[in-house]
Design a protein around this motif. Structure first.
Motif, mmCIF file in Angstrom:
data_model
loop_
_atom_site.group_PDB
_atom_site.id
_atom_site.type_symbol
_atom_site.label_atom_id
_atom_site.label_comp_id
_atom_site.label_asym_id
_atom_site.label_seq_id
_atom_site.Cartn_x
_atom_site.Cartn_y
_atom_site.Cartn_z
ATOM 1 N N MET A 282 0.857 -1.164 0.000
ATOM 2 C CA MET A 282 0.000 0.000 0.000
ATOM 3 C C MET A 282 0.907 1.232 0.000
ATOM 4 O O MET A 282 1.820 1.330 0.805
ATOM 5 C CB MET A 282 -0.888 -0.059 1.246
ATOM 6 C CG MET A 282 -1.826 1.089 1.400
ATOM 7 S SD MET A 282 -2.927 1.026 2.867
ATOM 8 C CE MET A 282 -3.650 -0.587 2.824
ATOM 9 N N ASP A 283 0.633 2.164 -0.894
ATOM 10 C CA ASP A 283 1.447 3.377 -0.949
ATOM 11 C C ASP A 283 1.149 4.251 0.276
ATOM 12 O O ASP A 283 0.095 4.120 0.904
ATOM 13 C CB ASP A 283 1.193 4.142 -2.250
ATOM 14 C CG ASP A 283 -0.173 4.775 -2.289
ATOM 15 O OD1 ASP A 283 -0.271 5.952 -1.900
ATOM 16 O OD2 ASP A 283 -1.130 4.090 -2.704
ATOM 17 N N PRO A 284 2.082 5.139 0.654
ATOM 18 C CA PRO A 284 1.914 5.927 1.875
ATOM 19 C C PRO A 284 0.641 6.775 1.931
ATOM 20 O O PRO A 284 0.006 6.865 2.986
ATOM 21 C CB PRO A 284 3.159 6.812 1.919
ATOM 22 C CG PRO A 284 4.177 6.060 1.136
ATOM 23 C CD PRO A 284 3.407 5.344 0.065
ATOM 24 N N ILE A 285 0.238 7.380 0.829
ATOM 25 C CA ILE A 285 -0.972 8.217 0.833
ATOM 26 C C ILE A 285 -2.199 7.355 1.107
ATOM 27 O O ILE A 285 -3.045 7.690 1.943
ATOM 28 C CB ILE A 285 -1.127 8.991 -0.494
ATOM 29 C CG1 ILE A 285 0.045 9.961 -0.702
ATOM 30 C CG2 ILE A 285 -2.477 9.692 -0.563
ATOM 31 C CD1 ILE A 285 0.108 11.100 0.280
ATOM 32 N N THR A 286 -2.300 6.224 0.430
ATOM 33 C CA THR A 286 -3.423 5.308 0.642
ATOM 34 C C THR A 286 -3.431 4.805 2.081
ATOM 35 O O THR A 286 -4.497 4.701 2.704
ATOM 36 C CB THR A 286 -3.350 4.123 -0.344
ATOM 37 O OG1 THR A 286 -3.333 4.639 -1.674
ATOM 38 C CG2 THR A 286 -4.519 3.177 -0.176
ATOM 39 N N LEU A 287 -2.254 4.518 2.633
ATOM 40 C CA LEU A 287 -2.144 4.072 4.017
ATOM 41 C C LEU A 287 -2.677 5.137 4.970
ATOM 42 O O LEU A 287 -3.444 4.836 5.885
ATOM 43 C CB LEU A 287 -0.682 3.755 4.352
ATOM 44 C CG LEU A 287 -0.377 3.440 5.817
ATOM 45 C CD1 LEU A 287 -1.074 2.154 6.244
ATOM 46 C CD2 LEU A 287 1.122 3.339 6.021
ATOM 47 N N ILE A 288 -2.291 6.389 4.763
ATOM 48 C CA ILE A 288 -2.734 7.478 5.634
ATOM 49 C C ILE A 288 -4.248 7.648 5.555
ATOM 50 O O ILE A 288 -4.937 7.752 6.578
ATOM 51 C CB ILE A 288 -2.001 8.787 5.291
ATOM 52 C CG1 ILE A 288 -0.507 8.656 5.593
ATOM 53 C CG2 ILE A 288 -2.602 9.971 6.049
ATOM 54 C CD1 ILE A 288 0.353 9.742 4.974
ATOM 55 N N VAL A 289 -4.783 7.652 4.336
ATOM 56 C CA VAL A 289 -6.230 7.805 4.146
ATOM 57 C C VAL A 289 -6.976 6.635 4.797
ATOM 58 O O VAL A 289 -7.973 6.833 5.503
ATOM 59 C CB VAL A 289 -6.572 7.932 2.649
ATOM 60 C CG1 VAL A 289 -8.066 7.874 2.414
ATOM 61 C CG2 VAL A 289 -5.997 9.226 2.078
ATOM 62 N N ALA A 290 -6.482 5.418 4.602
ATOM 63 C CA ALA A 290 -7.126 4.237 5.192
ATOM 64 C C ALA A 290 -7.060 4.276 6.716
ATOM 65 O O ALA A 290 -8.030 3.918 7.396
ATOM 66 C CB ALA A 290 -6.472 2.964 4.668
ATOM 67 N N ALA A 291 -5.934 4.707 7.256
ATOM 68 C CA ALA A 291 -5.785 4.775 8.710
ATOM 69 C C ALA A 291 -6.737 5.812 9.301
ATOM 70 O O ALA A 291 -7.337 5.581 10.355
ATOM 71 C CB ALA A 291 -4.343 5.092 9.080
ATOM 72 N N LEU A 292 -6.888 6.943 8.631
ATOM 73 C CA LEU A 292 -7.836 7.955 9.115
ATOM 74 C C LEU A 292 -9.254 7.393 9.141
ATOM 75 O O LEU A 292 -9.997 7.600 10.095
ATOM 76 C CB LEU A 292 -7.767 9.210 8.252
ATOM 77 C CG LEU A 292 -6.541 10.095 8.467
ATOM 78 C CD1 LEU A 292 -6.417 11.123 7.354
ATOM 79 C CD2 LEU A 292 -6.605 10.785 9.827
ATOM 80 N N ALA A 293 -9.627 6.664 8.090
ATOM 81 C CA ALA A 293 -10.965 6.063 8.043
ATOM 82 C C ALA A 293 -11.123 4.996 9.115
ATOM 83 O O ALA A 293 -12.130 4.956 9.821
ATOM 84 C CB ALA A 293 -11.230 5.469 6.666
ATOM 85 N N ALA A 294 -10.119 4.143 9.268
ATOM 86 C CA ALA A 294 -10.203 3.066 10.256
ATOM 87 C C ALA A 294 -10.268 3.620 11.670
ATOM 88 O O ALA A 294 -11.038 3.135 12.499
ATOM 89 C CB ALA A 294 -9.000 2.132 10.110
ATOM 90 N N GLY A 295 -9.493 4.644 11.948
ATOM 91 C CA GLY A 295 -9.505 5.233 13.276
ATOM 92 C C GLY A 295 -10.802 5.935 13.590
ATOM 93 O O GLY A 295 -11.303 5.874 14.710
ATOM 94 N N ALA A 296 -11.370 6.586 12.603
ATOM 95 C CA ALA A 296 -12.617 7.327 12.812
ATOM 96 C C ALA A 296 -13.812 6.400 12.982
ATOM 97 O O ALA A 296 -14.747 6.724 13.707
ATOM 98 C CB ALA A 296 -12.868 8.280 11.645
ATOM 99 N N THR A 297 -13.777 5.249 12.340
ATOM 100 C CA THR A 297 -14.935 4.361 12.356
ATOM 101 C C THR A 297 -14.736 3.123 13.206
ATOM 102 O O THR A 297 -15.600 2.266 13.245
ATOM 103 C CB THR A 297 -15.295 3.914 10.924
ATOM 104 O OG1 THR A 297 -14.188 3.185 10.378
ATOM 105 C CG2 THR A 297 -15.634 5.098 10.047
ATOM 106 N N SER A 298 -13.606 3.014 13.883
ATOM 107 C CA SER A 298 -13.306 1.820 14.655
ATOM 108 C C SER A 298 -14.345 1.589 15.741
ATOM 109 O O SER A 298 -14.687 2.485 16.495
ATOM 110 C CB SER A 298 -11.919 1.940 15.282
ATOM 111 O OG SER A 298 -11.649 0.792 16.042
ATOM 112 N N GLY A 299 -14.810 0.364 15.825
ATOM 113 C CA GLY A 299 -15.782 -0.010 16.840
ATOM 114 C C GLY A 299 -15.148 -0.808 17.956
ATOM 115 O O GLY A 299 -15.777 -1.645 18.561
ATOM 116 N N VAL A 300 -13.893 -0.571 18.237
ATOM 117 C CA VAL A 300 -13.155 -1.314 19.250
ATOM 118 C C VAL A 300 -13.631 -0.937 20.644
ATOM 119 O O VAL A 300 -13.965 0.213 20.901
ATOM 120 C CB VAL A 300 -11.647 -1.012 19.110
ATOM 121 C CG1 VAL A 300 -10.845 -1.813 20.107
ATOM 122 C CG2 VAL A 300 -11.165 -1.310 17.708
#
Length: 137
Positions: A1-19
């Motif tokens: 995964m390229d760095p930009i995609t990683l950052i965007v995915a991490a922002l989404a995962a962190g915002a929507t995490s149901g942990v």
């Protein structure tokens, strides 16, 4: 995964995490840290800051504009930002709530394998129909 995609995915995962529980605190802290690093990169760019805010409310709509802004400010060349995104993804993944990892719908199965660490050996019987003992496929 390229760095930009990683950052965007991490922002989404962190915002929507149901942990839940302690993992939630670690994920939340990592998300807040990543978001702060992104906001620092966007300092003085009100349009980029607005895109980040809108991305959090509608990720699919604002994913491409956010990725473009991150590329413009060189986020992919910021080792702290990339490391923070990777750390957040690792926390979310370890907590077992990675968005999109497991989306399962089963209707009348003979057996279901959920997750990525199972071993089903050939010849095992799972209440198979008569004459189809050991059938896995």
């Amino acid at each position: 995964m390229d760095p930009i995609t990683l950052i965007v995915a991490a922002l989404a995962a962190g915002a929507t995490s149901g942990v839940a529980d302690a993992a939630a605190s670690a994920v939340r802290d990592a998300y807040v840290g990543l978001r702060a690093l992104v906001k620092r990169r966007f300092a003085g760019r009100p349009d980029a800051e607005l895109i980040l805010a809108r991305y959090e409310r509608a990720p699919q709509t604002w994913q491409a504009p956010l990725a473009a802004e991150l590329g413009t400010v060189g986020a992919d060349r910021d080792p702290d930002l990339v490391a923070a995104a990777q750390a957040l993804m690792n926390l979310v993944d370890r907590a077992g709530s990675r968005a999109g990892t497991y989306n399962i719908e089963a209707h009348g199965p003979q057996s279901v394998q959920i997750g990525g660490h199972h071993n089903i050996s050939q010849g095992a019987a799972y209440n198979s129909p008569p004459g189809r003992q050991g059938y896995l496929g």
